[in-house]
Design an enzyme around this catalytic site. Structure first.
Site, mmCIF file in Angstrom:
data_model
loop_
_atom_site.group_PDB
_atom_site.id
_atom_site.type_symbol
_atom_site.label_atom_id
_atom_site.label_comp_id
_atom_site.label_asym_id
_atom_site.label_seq_id
_atom_site.Cartn_x
_atom_site.Cartn_y
_atom_site.Cartn_z
ATOM 1 N N LYS A 1 9.328 -1.065 2.712
ATOM 2 C CA LYS A 1 9.578 -1.172 1.757
ATOM 3 C C LYS A 1 11.023 -1.618 1.709
ATOM 4 O O LYS A 1 11.977 -2.229 0.136
ATOM 5 C CB LYS A 1 9.284 -0.362 1.305
ATOM 6 C CG LYS A 1 7.628 0.027 1.269
ATOM 7 C CD LYS A 1 6.853 1.711 0.217
ATOM 8 C CE LYS A 1 5.437 1.144 1.007
ATOM 9 N NZ LYS A 1 4.503 1.421 0.751
ATOM 10 N N GLN B 1 9.043 5.156 -2.031
ATOM 11 C CA GLN B 1 9.408 4.532 -2.952
ATOM 12 C C GLN B 1 10.679 4.797 -3.241
ATOM 13 O O GLN B 1 10.718 2.955 -4.192
ATOM 14 C CB GLN B 1 8.455 4.272 -4.174
ATOM 15 C CG GLN B 1 6.673 4.274 -4.364
ATOM 16 C CD GLN B 1 7.074 3.136 -4.133
ATOM 17 O OE1 GLN B 1 7.333 1.609 -4.300
ATOM 18 N NE2 GLN B 1 5.229 2.087 -3.124
ATOM 19 N N CYS C 1 -3.670 3.454 -3.744
ATOM 20 C CA CYS C 1 -3.460 4.294 -2.864
ATOM 21 C C CYS C 1 -3.391 5.082 -3.193
ATOM 22 O O CYS C 1 -2.723 6.543 -2.819
ATOM 23 C CB CYS C 1 -2.678 3.603 -1.503
ATOM 24 S SG CYS C 1 -3.099 2.522 -0.365
ATOM 25 N N ASP D 1 8.028 12.482 0.330
ATOM 26 C CA ASP D 1 7.901 11.407 0.474
ATOM 27 C C ASP D 1 8.672 10.183 -0.361
ATOM 28 O O ASP D 1 9.137 10.173 -1.067
ATOM 29 C CB ASP D 1 6.631 11.421 0.189
ATOM 30 C CG ASP D 1 5.545 9.702 -0.051
ATOM 31 O OD1 ASP D 1 6.790 8.841 0.613
ATOM 32 O OD2 ASP D 1 4.781 9.317 -0.027
ATOM 33 N N HIS E 1 0.514 9.215 -3.876
ATOM 34 C CA HIS E 1 -0.187 8.469 -2.900
ATOM 35 C C HIS E 1 -0.727 9.461 -1.758
ATOM 36 O O HIS E 1 -0.600 10.790 -1.116
ATOM 37 C CB HIS E 1 0.893 7.628 -2.168
ATOM 38 C CG HIS E 1 0.798 6.487 -0.892
ATOM 39 N ND1 HIS E 1 0.403 6.683 -0.304
ATOM 40 C CD2 HIS E 1 0.867 5.404 -1.740
ATOM 41 C CE1 HIS E 1 -0.059 5.119 0.579
ATOM 42 N NE2 HIS E 1 0.073 4.296 -0.657
#
Ligand SMILES: Cc1ncc(COP(=O)(O)O)c(C=O)c1O
Length: 380
Positions: free
Chosen positions: A200, A177, A338, A174, A113
């Protein structure tokens, strides 16, 4: 589950298939925010009156809840940020600026991303570093998504950490997600930093988390100066608070931090295994049907993946498809997601993404497939 989300009471017709971008909020999270602002409002850390003490207690309770959520060793390893983007930028601007030197390599791939790519590109430019996509003896930092937002692929973080440690590199994960969909154990993963966003994970916008190993955080200078991040200030010099407060300058996002605990409680009350099983079943049903659609290509081939599917259809622009679906109250994501370098690696500038949350149902998948069929007949 759907009945716990006020948005679907207001809009029962809504089929929301964009949870990878942001998830809707259960009533418990909205109530926690309301309760703070309507009944318990106060600032943290600064005062000794009851309102401030209660806010501080609740603020700290979220830090402990996040520690457990990530299985971090110490609550001091949890820094509140504005989100994943902010957390990754903090690592780049603090650890990166002070620990990396010209010629060092950052291992980061085109699958990331923009939030986990652009900060490293900016730092590379500033410090004369190289961005490469494999780990070499010159690698000093590896930046990698736990689960990618385009293909949904889940990266084998433990293996990557083991390889990175052989060359003495720090690993930044990261988790934007992954955190909403699977149990995270930062000690088992072995990573040095782990970032995720509250919004999220069914929590409020404006709050996120950076986990960092204690010794690393202690070795890092602050990026912002101001209230709360100091130990002592004189006209000549300032000494800094210990982490995590060193990285939380100014009045923080108190209400959102407090409501983040309600979001974590919500996820844990269902259980990450149940969430993963439910959402994966939806994705598998979707993909089984999509594979039979002529001219449709699913991006990525990974079998170990999260609950999202990105695809293209020959002759139909993703924006046209998303607009068609929106007219049927079906919300999907379309565009570059993105992740422009990632889409470029597939030879694309845009795609359509369907992603699931705990509130989605099989009926919604079938409704989506029906409307997709109509869209293909109409738009191609
Ligand atoms: C993989 C990944 N990383 C980082 C981010 C950025 O998260 P935020 O915008 O909450 O900072 C996202 C959001 O879409 C994402 O999917």
């Amino acid at each position: 589950m759907r009945d716990q989300f006020p948005i679907f009471k207001k809009h029962p017709e809504l089929i929301y298939l964009d949870s990878a971008a942001t998830a809707h909020k259960p009533k418990s999270v909205i109530d926690a925010l309301m309760q703070f602002y309507a009944e318990e409002y106060g600032t943290v850390h600064r005062a000794i009156y009851k309102g401030s003490l209660l806010a501080t207690e609740k603020y700290n309770a979220t830090r402990e809840a996040v520690r457990k959520f990530l299985n971090a060793k110490h609550a001091e390893e949890i820094v509140f940020t504005r989100g994943t983007t902010d957390a990754i930028n903090l690592v780049a601007l603090s650890w990166g600026r002070t620990h990396l030197k010209e010629g060092d390599e950052i291992c980061v791939s085109e699958k990331e991303h923009h939030s986990n790519f652009v900060p490293w590109q900016m730092l590379a430019k500033e410090k004369g570093l190289k961005l490469v996509s494999t780990i070499t003896p010159r690698t000093r930092l590896v930046a990698i998504a736990h689960m990618t937002n385009v293909t949904g692929e889940i990266h084998p973080i433990e293996e990557i950490v083991a390889r990175a440690k052989e060359v003495g590199a720090v690993v930044v994960v990261d988790g934007a997600q992954a955190a909403p969909h699977r149990k995270i154990d930062v000690q088992a993963l072995g990573c040095d930093f782990y970032a995720f966003s509250g919004h999220k994970c069914y929590g409020p916008t404006g709050v996120g988390v950076l986990y960092g190993k204690k010794a690393l955080l202690e070795s890092m200078p602050p990026v912002q100066g101001g209230g709360d991040m100091i130990a002592k200030v004189t006209l000549e010099k300032t000494t800094y608070a210990e982490p995590p407060l060193r990285f939380e300058a100014g009045t923080p996002i108190i209400g959102s931090v407090i409501a983040l605990k309600a979001a974590i409680d919500f996820i844990e009350s269902i259980g990450q295994d149940i969430i993963a099983t439910h959402e994966n079943a939806l994705r598998q049903t979707l993909e089984e049907h999509l594979r039979a659609v002529k001219g449709l290509t699913i991006l990525g081939t990974s079998l170990e993946k999260g609950p999202l599917t990105t695809f293209t259809i020959e002759g139909i622009h993703p924006l046209d498809l998303a607009t068609f679906l929106d007219l049927k109250n079906i919300a999907v994501r379309s565009g570059h997601l993105c992740a422009q370098p990632c889409l470029q690696s597939f030879g694309l500038t845009a795609a359509t993404r369907v992603s699931f949350g705990i509130y989605n149902t099989k009926e919604e998948v079938y409704r989506f497939l029906e409307e997709l069929d109509r869209a293909i007949r109409k738009l191609s």
